[in-house]
Design an enzyme around this catalytic site. Sequence first.
Site, mmCIF file in Angstrom:
data_model
loop_
_atom_site.group_PDB
_atom_site.id
_atom_site.type_symbol
_atom_site.label_atom_id
_atom_site.label_comp_id
_atom_site.label_asym_id
_atom_site.label_seq_id
_atom_site.Cartn_x
_atom_site.Cartn_y
_atom_site.Cartn_z
ATOM 1 N N GLU A 196 4.635 -5.236 7.201
ATOM 2 C CA GLU A 196 3.901 -4.132 7.861
ATOM 3 C C GLU A 196 4.358 -3.870 9.280
ATOM 4 O OE1 GLU A 196 2.515 -6.609 6.170
ATOM 5 O OE2 GLU A 196 1.089 -5.793 4.722
ATOM 6 N N GLU A 218 -0.410 -9.392 -0.754
ATOM 7 C CA GLU A 218 -1.857 -9.611 -0.567
ATOM 8 C C GLU A 218 -2.595 -9.580 -1.907
ATOM 9 O OE1 GLU A 218 -1.817 -6.457 2.414
ATOM 10 O OE2 GLU A 218 -2.878 -7.796 3.775
ATOM 11 N N ALA A 233 0.867 -1.177 0.000
ATOM 12 C CA ALA A 233 0.000 0.000 0.000
ATOM 13 C C ALA A 233 0.901 1.224 0.000
ATOM 14 C CB ALA A 233 -0.874 -0.009 1.248
ATOM 15 N N GLY A 250 0.729 -5.067 0.777
ATOM 16 C CA GLY A 250 -0.427 -5.116 -0.120
ATOM 17 C C GLY A 250 -0.116 -5.778 -1.455
HETATM 18 N N1 COA Z 1 4.600 3.174 -0.483
HETATM 19 C C1 COA Z 1 5.033 4.366 -0.943
HETATM 20 N N2 COA Z 1 6.212 4.540 -1.548
HETATM 21 C C2 COA Z 1 6.975 3.448 -1.715
HETATM 22 C C3 COA Z 1 6.594 2.187 -1.264
HETATM 23 C C4 COA Z 1 5.343 2.062 -0.627
HETATM 24 N N3 COA Z 1 4.886 0.893 -0.163
HETATM 25 N N4 COA Z 1 7.567 1.293 -1.577
HETATM 26 C C5 COA Z 1 8.535 2.006 -2.192
HETATM 27 N N5 COA Z 1 8.169 3.294 -2.287
HETATM 28 C C6 COA Z 1 8.917 4.400 -2.897
HETATM 29 C C7 COA Z 1 10.094 4.828 -2.018
HETATM 30 O O1 COA Z 1 9.673 5.723 -1.008
HETATM 31 C C8 COA Z 1 10.968 5.488 -3.064
HETATM 32 O O2 COA Z 1 10.447 6.770 -3.342
HETATM 33 P P1 COA Z 1 11.477 8.026 -3.554
HETATM 34 O O3 COA Z 1 12.284 7.655 -4.761
HETATM 35 O O4 COA Z 1 10.548 9.188 -3.793
HETATM 36 O O5 COA Z 1 12.295 8.104 -2.302
HETATM 37 C C9 COA Z 1 10.736 4.635 -4.313
HETATM 38 O O6 COA Z 1 9.499 3.966 -4.111
HETATM 39 C C10 COA Z 1 11.821 3.598 -4.530
HETATM 40 O O7 COA Z 1 11.905 2.816 -3.339
HETATM 41 P P2 COA Z 1 13.300 2.601 -2.552
HETATM 42 O O8 COA Z 1 12.957 2.237 -1.129
HETATM 43 O O9 COA Z 1 14.199 3.755 -2.764
HETATM 44 O O10 COA Z 1 13.859 1.334 -3.347
HETATM 45 P P3 COA Z 1 14.798 0.172 -2.788
HETATM 46 O O11 COA Z 1 15.197 -0.628 -3.984
HETATM 47 O O12 COA Z 1 15.881 0.730 -1.913
HETATM 48 O O13 COA Z 1 13.845 -0.724 -1.832
HETATM 49 C C11 COA Z 1 11.817 -1.876 -1.262
HETATM 50 C C12 COA Z 1 12.746 -1.388 -2.389
HETATM 51 C C13 COA Z 1 10.571 -2.438 -1.920
HETATM 52 C C14 COA Z 1 12.532 -2.991 -0.451
HETATM 53 C C15 COA Z 1 11.476 -0.696 -0.316
HETATM 54 O O14 COA Z 1 10.981 0.376 -1.127
HETATM 55 C C16 COA Z 1 10.431 -0.999 0.710
HETATM 56 O O15 COA Z 1 10.737 -1.590 1.737
HETATM 57 N N6 COA Z 1 9.173 -0.573 0.482
HETATM 58 C C17 COA Z 1 8.102 -0.660 1.457
HETATM 59 C C18 COA Z 1 7.616 -2.076 1.617
HETATM 60 C C19 COA Z 1 6.535 -2.127 2.678
HETATM 61 O O16 COA Z 1 6.745 -1.861 3.844
HETATM 62 N N7 COA Z 1 5.332 -2.475 2.234
HETATM 63 C C20 COA Z 1 4.203 -2.592 3.104
HETATM 64 C C21 COA Z 1 3.422 -1.340 3.092
HETATM 65 S S1 COA Z 1 2.012 -1.436 4.181
#
Ligand code: COA
Length: 258
Positions: free
Chosen positions: A135, A115, A66, A112
């Site tokens: 989460e 999910e 999400a 999400g």
């Molecule tokens: N919601 C909003 N933005 C998100 C996102 C999410 N779930 N997942 C990634 N992004 C955004 C990051 O904030 C970043 O934005 P920016 O460039 O403006 O800073 C962009 O996507 C790229 O992500 P980044 O974290 O820089 O890439 P990465 O390769 O270092 O890591 C992930 C990739 C997927 C491991 C990491 O983004 C992550 O942990 N995301 C969240 C996962 C999560 O907790 N999901 C559950 C949500 S309830």
Amino acid sequence: MNFNTILFAVENNIATITINRADKMNALNADVINDISDALDHIMSNADIRSAVITGAGGKAFVAGADISEFPTLDSKGGEALSTLGHDKLFSKIENCSKPVVAAVNGFALGGGCELAMACHFRIASENAKFGQPEVNLGLIPGYGGTQRLVQLIGKGKAMELCLTAHLIDANEAKELGLVNYVCTSETLLEHTYKILSTINTKAPLALAKIITCINAANVNTGFAVETKLFGECFDTADKNEGVDAFLNKRKAEFKGA
Ligand code: COA
């Protein structure tokens, strides 16, 4: 059909929905949920479409969860409403779609995203796919059915471990656990998915719809409502504010249990 956040194409009676926010790892915001929901309505009402695939744009993520940037201002009522709307517009709608919907998971499928893949009727992954329910790192719990469908697909012990540790698993482990049916290279993922759907598309549509209804009926439970309520409750905690702020400001969260 015109959409802002997804690409939509139909070929050989198969619809492909590609979530198209690669710069945000295809995170699910309200617009994405509305667009997929509208695309599903079109799929269900169009007799020429026999089945569908959901995948992500960009090659790095299927869906990384999400959209966390929508979380800071939400309280428990807002969190509960977010979960309910997601179920109604997207997750339950996919699960109960009368036409087969398959997830072609081509990268991160987190929160999400995992999910969403689990709401699909089955899943095929590329070798670079990663699955998880992280989460808890945000002071939250899964809110789109993760605590329920993960148990159904991989069993209680592993579901507990994944949700409690926030550990990510790779495509091969996901296959061993039964979360995905096949693992392919990134290049062959869609080809393999279309091949399976081409076989399914030769079968009797009314019988397919009944199979989906029957298999879903094996898993009816009341846990979704519990999850939605407790997901909402998380939004009134200081730990949720800390976890979300830490993610958005790229720092480590310090949780206090409050
Ligand atoms: N919601 C909003 N933005 C998100 C996102 C999410 N779930 N997942 C990634 N992004 C955004 C990051 O904030 C970043 O934005 P920016 O460039 O403006 O800073 C962009 O996507 C790229 O992500 P980044 O974290 O820089 O890439 P990465 O390769 O270092 O890591 C992930 C990739 C997927 C491991 C990491 O983004 C992550 O942990 N995301 C969240 C996962 C999560 O907790 N999901 C559950 C949500 S309830």
